[in-house]
Design a protein around this motif. Sequence first.
Motif, PDB file in Angstrom:
ATOM      1  N   UNK A   1       0.815  -1.221   0.000  1.00 33.03           N
ATOM      2  CA  UNK A   1       0.000   0.000   0.000  1.00 33.03           C
ATOM      3  C   UNK A   1       0.847   1.268   0.000  1.00 33.03           C
ATOM      4  N   UNK A   2       1.973   1.233   0.683  1.00 31.24           N
ATOM      5  CA  UNK A   2       2.842   2.414   0.717  1.00 31.24           C
ATOM      6  C   UNK A   2       3.381   2.781  -0.662  1.00 31.24           C
ATOM      7  N   UNK A   3       3.620   1.764  -1.497  1.00 31.50           N
ATOM      8  CA  UNK A   3       4.157   2.014  -2.835  1.00 31.50           C
ATOM      9  C   UNK A   3       3.133   2.715  -3.734  1.00 31.50           C
ATOM     10  N   UNK A   4       1.864   2.577  -3.405  1.00 32.49           N
ATOM     11  CA  UNK A   4       0.812   3.229  -4.183  1.00 32.49           C
ATOM     12  C   UNK A   4       1.048   4.734  -4.276  1.00 32.49           C
ATOM     13  N   UNK A   5       1.503   5.326  -3.165  1.00 37.42           N
ATOM     14  CA  UNK A   5       1.619   6.785  -3.079  1.00 37.42           C
ATOM     15  C   UNK A   5       2.773   7.343  -3.905  1.00 37.42           C
ATOM     16  N   UNK A   6       3.593   6.492  -4.489  1.00 35.37           N
ATOM     17  CA  UNK A   6       4.608   6.966  -5.432  1.00 35.37           C
ATOM     18  C   UNK A   6       3.965   7.339  -6.775  1.00 35.37           C
ATOM     19  N   UNK A   7       2.741   6.884  -6.953  1.00 33.66           N
ATOM     20  CA  UNK A   7       2.070   7.057  -8.249  1.00 33.66           C
ATOM     21  C   UNK A   7       0.838   7.964  -8.168  1.00 33.66           C
ATOM     22  N   UNK A   8       0.083   7.858  -7.087  1.00 29.71           N
ATOM     23  CA  UNK A   8      -1.131   8.657  -6.908  1.00 29.71           C
ATOM     24  C   UNK A   8      -1.237   9.076  -5.449  1.00 29.71           C
ATOM     25  N   UNK A   9      -1.696  10.311  -5.214  1.00 28.37           N
ATOM     26  CA  UNK A   9      -1.853  10.736  -3.818  1.00 28.37           C
ATOM     27  C   UNK A   9      -3.022  10.054  -3.113  1.00 28.37           C
TER      28      UNK A   9
ATOM     29  N   UNK B   1      -6.983   7.484  -4.040  1.00 27.17           N
ATOM     30  CA  UNK B   1      -7.778   6.729  -4.996  1.00 27.17           C
ATOM     31  C   UNK B   1      -8.543   7.646  -5.954  1.00 27.17           C
ATOM     32  N   UNK B   2      -9.002   8.799  -5.451  1.00 24.55           N
ATOM     33  CA  UNK B   2      -9.732   9.724  -6.315  1.00 24.55           C
ATOM     34  C   UNK B   2      -8.861  10.192  -7.481  1.00 24.55           C
ATOM     35  N   UNK B   3      -7.578  10.452  -7.214  1.00 21.25           N
ATOM     36  CA  UNK B   3      -6.663  10.883  -8.275  1.00 21.25           C
ATOM     37  C   UNK B   3      -6.500   9.797  -9.327  1.00 21.25           C
ATOM     38  N   UNK B   4      -6.447   8.553  -8.891  1.00 23.86           N
ATOM     39  CA  UNK B   4      -6.379   7.443  -9.835  1.00 23.86           C
ATOM     40  C   UNK B   4      -7.646   7.398 -10.695  1.00 23.86           C
TER      41      UNK B   4
END
Length: 218
Positions: free
Chosen positions: A52-60, A62-65
């Motif tokens: 889950x932490x790696x997600x934030x390297x790509x999107x701030x 879920x809404x941004x995704x």
Amino acid sequence: MSRPQKRHRSHGDTLINTRQALLEAVLELINRDKSFDGISLREVTREVGITPGAFYRHFPDMDSLGLELVTSSFSTLRTMLITVRANPIPEELIIRRSVETFITYVRAHRRQFQFISREAFGGVAIIRNAINDEFKQLEVELASDLSRLVSSESWSEEDLQMLASLMIGSMIQIVTQQLMGRPRGEDDAELILKAEKQLRLIALGANAWHSTSSKNDA
């Protein structure tokens, strides 16, 4: 004989691939009858195989995704439709070519438009508003093209926007109610013909319309 050298992925390549994998994971989860607001960040990262932490390297968040999914779903389609209408083809073929382009594109990007059709009335306001904004942009671009095909004396800008809205709404109805429920490639020619007929009926009524008549009737 020398061996071919392996191409090593750069850090930038890896980030791009992971970002795309996150977008694809959401589409896959939606394809399993989930709504966007019912998908958790942990579900998405589990699908991709990252923390889950790696997600934030790509999107701030879920809404941004979700917003990126909306933008990517519409951008290429809008360009293709503008190109069709700009090409030097007979006016009577513009509707058919536009319908073919719309349905062919949506068929090739079925999961994206499954996401669009569900979330246009979904529970995440920022996603819903972004989709509505994209539909409005389609209408603005179509109204601009229509203005070159009709007399400026007969049509006001407001009424051209209304005509464009009717045409776009007709196509969206075809996509959401029929195309999405059909197996790939089944009766697409029949579907294209039906959509073309609907748009021609709208165009037929438009030929008799004069914006000034509504003022005179008032």
